[in-house]
Scaffold this motif. Sequence first.
Motif, short mmCIF file in Angstrom:
data_model
loop_
_atom_site.label_atom_id
_atom_site.label_comp_id
_atom_site.label_asym_id
_atom_site.label_seq_id
_atom_site.Cartn_x
_atom_site.Cartn_y
_atom_site.Cartn_z
N HIS A 118 40.75 39.13 43.13
CA HIS A 118 39.51 38.37 42.95
C HIS A 118 39.15 38.28 41.47
CE1 HIS A 118 38.67 38.22 47.25
NE2 HIS A 118 38.83 39.52 47.32
N PHE A 122 38.29 34.94 39.03
CA PHE A 122 37.00 34.88 38.35
C PHE A 122 37.19 34.82 36.84
CE2 PHE A 122 33.58 37.15 36.15
CZ PHE A 122 32.48 36.42 36.54
N CYS A 143 29.64 33.99 42.39
CA CYS A 143 31.05 33.74 42.65
C CYS A 143 31.35 34.03 44.11
CB CYS A 143 31.92 34.63 41.76
SG CYS A 143 33.71 34.57 42.12
N PHE A 199 28.73 38.54 43.68
CA PHE A 199 30.09 38.23 44.13
C PHE A 199 30.20 38.36 45.64
CE2 PHE A 199 34.48 40.07 44.83
CZ PHE A 199 35.10 38.83 44.85
N THR A 212 38.93 31.12 44.37
CA THR A 212 37.83 31.87 43.77
C THR A 212 37.00 30.91 42.94
OG1 THR A 212 39.23 33.83 43.66
CG2 THR A 212 37.25 33.83 42.30
#
Length: 312
Positions: A118, A122, A143, A199, A212
């Motif tokens: 992840h 990002f 996100c 997130f 993502t």
Amino acid sequence: MSKPKIYIDGQEGTTGLQIRQRLSSRYDIELLTIDEEKRKDTEARKALLNEADIVFLCLPDKAAREAVRLIENDHTRVIDASTAHRTVNGWAYGLPELCRYPVEVIGKAMRVANPGCHATGFLAAAAPLVSLHILPPDYPLTCYSLTGYSGGGRKMIAEYEGEEKGKELYAPRIYGTDLHHKHLAEMTKYAGLDMPPIFCPIVDDYYCGMATTIMFYNKYLRGQPTAEEIALILSAYYAGQKLISVTYGRENPMLSANRLAGTDRLELVVCGHEDQTIVTALFDNLGKGASGAAVQNMNLMLGLDEITGLNL
């Protein structure tokens, strides 16, 4: 000249198996192996850890720290795929595209921490915009990240592929709802943010692939660029990179999270208009999100072309 010796500690897990798959057909390295019955034997592992030129650690955090302590020489170099060392001083962060001189930073490092999956998506989107002073470090970023179930390891794979699969596994599942996901520390540090993003990770009923996405209002960015201008800025930042590319999403009304499954590259798709922008990183959680990235780092550490043995 002898070939560099490579050892994968934890090669029976998902990441280790994927690394081994990428290395098994290569003739420029010597892949060390451990007998199946000795894979948890500390002394047997210690011998291989100290024999190898480069070691991949595909272990839980505690075991990864213990493995590093077993190395008693000054020549064995380490690539750790766990969370254990990603924000630890003395460890290079293994996302080469964010380094101005990756050959100097990663290529010469003794200890390299492989990024989280992840975090890779990002950072690929957010870090360049912060470093270029376009995205303010105090911007309240959000996100969300959609991933295939292989990212959960063998236990989750078994759940999704089992014969008695529950109905809840046929739909996307939001997790990490306490908002303390283990990737947040590296996401915040290497993006250069003043505070962690909000997130939201999501796992769905497909094997591998990630999408993502970060999003923001353009009026709060320096210069108030449009989505199309942000695409141009990111394209210039990644110009010449072999594993990261950028497209403007005008022609992509729908994005599939598994579009780059089976590859080791990453594509940033920028969508939006004059007032709002989303940037989505599409990649394979087992590729650029884990094993492919680890092999890329190994290539740099051996002075090889970084894409050697990777799936483009």
